[in-house]
Design a protein around this motif. Structure first.
Motif, short mmCIF file in Angstrom:
data_model
loop_
_atom_site.label_atom_id
_atom_site.label_comp_id
_atom_site.label_asym_id
_atom_site.label_seq_id
_atom_site.Cartn_x
_atom_site.Cartn_y
_atom_site.Cartn_z
N ALA A 63 39.00 44.15 27.32
CA ALA A 63 40.21 44.13 26.50
C ALA A 63 39.85 43.77 25.08
CB ALA A 63 41.23 43.12 27.05
N GLN A 64 40.62 44.24 24.13
CA GLN A 64 40.48 43.89 22.72
C GLN A 64 39.05 44.12 22.20
OE1 GLN A 64 42.06 39.91 22.25
NE2 GLN A 64 44.09 40.50 23.00
N GLY A 65 38.43 45.19 22.68
CA GLY A 65 37.09 45.54 22.24
C GLY A 65 36.00 44.62 22.76
N THR A 66 36.31 43.84 23.79
CA THR A 66 35.33 42.90 24.33
C THR A 66 35.59 42.74 25.83
OG1 THR A 66 34.38 40.69 24.08
CG2 THR A 66 36.76 40.88 23.79
N THR A 67 35.06 41.69 26.43
CA THR A 67 35.25 41.44 27.86
C THR A 67 36.03 40.15 28.08
OG1 THR A 67 33.15 40.25 28.01
CG2 THR A 67 33.12 42.63 28.46
N TYR A 68 36.60 40.02 29.26
CA TYR A 68 37.24 38.75 29.62
C TYR A 68 36.83 38.35 31.03
CZ TYR A 68 40.82 41.34 32.33
OH TYR A 68 41.46 42.14 33.24
N HIS A 69 36.85 37.05 31.27
CA HIS A 69 36.47 36.48 32.57
C HIS A 69 37.42 35.32 32.86
CE1 HIS A 69 32.68 38.74 32.24
NE2 HIS A 69 32.67 38.33 30.98
N ILE A 70 38.06 35.39 34.00
CA ILE A 70 39.00 34.34 34.40
C ILE A 70 38.58 33.80 35.76
CG2 ILE A 70 41.42 33.77 34.84
CD1 ILE A 70 42.13 36.32 33.23
N THR A 71 38.45 32.49 35.84
CA THR A 71 38.10 31.82 37.09
C THR A 71 39.13 30.74 37.37
OG1 THR A 71 35.73 32.18 36.72
CG2 THR A 71 36.34 30.46 38.31
N TRP A 72 39.61 30.67 38.60
CA TRP A 72 40.52 29.59 38.95
C TRP A 72 40.32 29.16 40.40
CZ3 TRP A 72 42.07 34.64 38.68
CH2 TRP A 72 42.81 35.16 39.73
N TYR A 73 40.77 27.97 40.71
CA TYR A 73 40.61 27.37 42.03
C TYR A 73 41.98 27.06 42.60
CZ TYR A 73 35.87 26.78 40.24
OH TYR A 73 34.64 27.00 39.70
N ALA A 74 42.24 27.54 43.80
CA ALA A 74 43.53 27.33 44.45
C ALA A 74 43.37 27.53 45.95
CB ALA A 74 44.58 28.28 43.89
N GLN A 75 44.37 27.07 46.72
CA GLN A 75 44.35 27.34 48.15
C GLN A 75 44.71 28.79 48.44
OE1 GLN A 75 45.87 24.32 47.14
NE2 GLN A 75 44.16 23.07 47.84
N ASP A 76 45.55 29.36 47.57
CA ASP A 76 45.97 30.75 47.72
C ASP A 76 46.44 31.23 46.35
OD1 ASP A 76 46.46 33.15 48.87
OD2 ASP A 76 48.31 32.57 49.88
N SER A 77 46.45 32.53 46.14
CA SER A 77 46.87 33.05 44.83
C SER A 77 47.31 34.50 44.96
CB SER A 77 45.72 32.95 43.83
OG SER A 77 46.12 33.46 42.57
N THR A 78 48.31 34.86 44.15
CA THR A 78 48.79 36.25 44.13
C THR A 78 48.54 36.90 42.77
OG1 THR A 78 51.01 35.51 43.48
CG2 THR A 78 50.58 35.77 45.85
N ILE A 79 47.77 36.23 41.90
CA ILE A 79 47.47 36.79 40.58
C ILE A 79 46.60 38.04 40.75
CG2 ILE A 79 46.43 36.36 38.33
CD1 ILE A 79 48.91 34.71 38.90
N SER A 80 46.96 39.11 40.05
CA SER A 80 46.22 40.37 40.19
C SER A 80 45.57 40.80 38.87
CB SER A 80 47.15 41.48 40.67
OG SER A 80 48.07 41.84 39.64
N HIS A 81 44.56 41.63 39.01
CA HIS A 81 43.89 42.22 37.86
C HIS A 81 44.89 43.01 37.01
CE1 HIS A 81 40.89 44.33 35.50
NE2 HIS A 81 39.90 43.73 36.15
N GLN A 82 45.80 43.71 37.66
CA GLN A 82 46.79 44.52 36.96
C GLN A 82 47.72 43.65 36.11
OE1 GLN A 82 49.24 46.85 39.59
NE2 GLN A 82 50.20 48.01 37.93
N GLN A 83 48.09 42.48 36.61
CA GLN A 83 48.95 41.59 35.83
C GLN A 83 48.26 41.12 34.55
OE1 GLN A 83 49.66 38.88 39.21
NE2 GLN A 83 51.85 39.10 38.81
N ILE A 84 46.99 40.75 34.66
CA ILE A 84 46.24 40.29 33.48
C ILE A 84 46.10 41.42 32.46
CG2 ILE A 84 44.06 39.37 32.65
CD1 ILE A 84 45.72 37.39 34.30
N ASP A 85 45.73 42.61 32.92
CA ASP A 85 45.59 43.75 32.01
C ASP A 85 46.92 44.08 31.33
OD1 ASP A 85 42.90 44.06 32.41
OD2 ASP A 85 43.09 45.68 33.88
N SER A 86 48.00 43.95 32.06
CA SER A 86 49.32 44.24 31.50
C SER A 86 49.65 43.26 30.37
CB SER A 86 50.38 44.17 32.59
OG SER A 86 51.68 44.37 32.06
N ILE A 87 49.33 41.99 30.58
CA ILE A 87 49.56 40.97 29.54
C ILE A 87 48.77 41.30 28.29
CG2 ILE A 87 49.14 38.55 28.94
CD1 ILE A 87 49.73 37.88 31.89
N LEU A 88 47.50 41.62 28.45
CA LEU A 88 46.63 41.88 27.31
C LEU A 88 47.02 43.17 26.59
CD1 LEU A 88 43.24 40.77 28.88
CD2 LEU A 88 44.55 39.59 27.11
#
Length: 342
Positions: free
Chosen positions: A29-54
């Motif tokens: 995104a934005q002519g570069t790369t992004y990396h997201i790391t998180w820790y949880a018991q469960d998660s519904t966050i998707s790659h599509q949601q992040i790309d949509s925000i950016l």
């Protein structure tokens, strides 16, 4: 019997508690790369949601998107109605403009373009006459906010928020994660980072490495130092990040709006720590342009940022120093290492 039932319920709840899991999303995104790391018991966050925000941010703030709100502003004679993204970034930019005495100035775009770092290719470098002419368009005082509209006092005023947009984008993603119940994460976009919480299940603070340039100031070599934090943001500006060579000279993307020319100082890189990435990102470029002594004095007078500086000494060697609060971050990281945190 009542106490036995309580004990059984407690033990059952403990046994069935989900284990910590590590989640990661990487992308471009934005002519570069992004990396997201998180820790949880469960998660519904998707790659599509992040790309949509950016992508939504790009439609507002990207000078490379011909239909973005900023491109519309730059091509207009009067101005545009701002969306939420542009208004937040504009307000922070004006704050940084005032705090730095005009060194951070988003209206530097005509000069950035003239020196070959804008969306259009340039055939040659600007001469002194061209720079004098373009400087007449450069000043955030040429911008005026009325309601939710951003207006021009001079029709030639054009803005470029690349010096703050990636930090803002990191904050937007961080807020999205927190809105979805995530409390332990690291968000990185183009080298701009924001962290919160701890690595799980070890429950240790996040560790962030500071880039160290190579011997010629324009190449990266290795991680020089590490800080350990559980909340905050860290961004880096450096002469090695964006540059090109012309007529045997290295032209850096850091343009000083006061002179109209690429900044020249002993500083090679500046790393800034703040509570949010938009603040850190707003000041790292300005500190690079200030030069070491002024930049260090500027940071020491503030309680909202800390900074680490890598610079070229008078005898040609590479040195580094930091503000008092940044040294405390380094000491905390060393203490964590001695205590066995990994």
């Amino acid at each position: 019997m009542r106490y036995l039932c309580v004990l059984l319920v407690t033990c059952t709840a403990f046994i069935h508690q989900p284990a910590w899991r590590k989640f990661q999303i990487n992308g471009n995104a934005q002519g570069t790369t992004y990396h997201i790391t998180w820790y949880a018991q469960d998660s519904t966050i998707s790659h599509q949601q992040i790309d949509s925000i950016l992508q939504k941010i790009d439609t507002s703030l990207s000078i490379y998107n011909p239909r973005s709100l900023i491109t519309q502003f730059n091509n207009s004679t009067k101005g545009v109605v701002m969306d939420n993204h542009l208004e937040i970034v504009f307000n922070k930019s004006m704050e940084a403009y005032r705090q730095t005495g005009g060194i951070f100035d988003i209206t530097v775009q005509p000069l950035v373009q003239a020196w070959g770092f804008g969306p259009r290719k340039v055939a040659s470098l600007p001469d002194s006459a061209a720079i004098r002419s373009l400087k007449g368009c450069v000043s955030s005082l040429n911008l005026h906010k009325k309601g939710n509209s951003l207006l021009k006092k001079k029709t030639c005023a054009r803005i470029d928020v690349n010096g703050i947009a990636q930090g803002y984008s990191v904050d937007v993603i961080a807020r999205f994660l927190e809105a979805n119940g995530i409390r332990n994460y690291l968000v990185e976009l183009g080298g701009e980072i924001r962290v919160k919480g701890h690595k799980k299940p070890d429950d240790v603070k996040m560790k962030i490495g500071i880039e160290a340039p190579g011997e010629n100031d324009f190449e990266l070599s290795m991680i020089q130092k590490i800080i350990s934090v559980d909340s905050g943001a860290i961004t880096t500006s450096g002469s090695y990040r964006k540059f090109y060579e012309s007529e045997g000279k290295k032209i850096t993307h850091l343009i000083d709006p006061r002179t109209g020319y690429p900044a020249r100082s002993e500083l090679i890189s500046v790393t800034v720590f703040a509570q949010d990435a938009i603040t850190a990102d707003a000041y790292d470029n300005a500190l690079m342009i200030m030069g070491l002594n002024q930049a260090l004095q500027f940071v020491e007078k503030r309680n909202d940022i800390a900074a680490h500086f890598i610079y070229r000494t008078a005898n040609g060697s590479i040195g580094d120093t930091a503000s008092r609060r940044f040294y405390e971050l380094l000491q905390n990281a060393q203490s964590s290492a001695l205590n066995g945190e990994r």
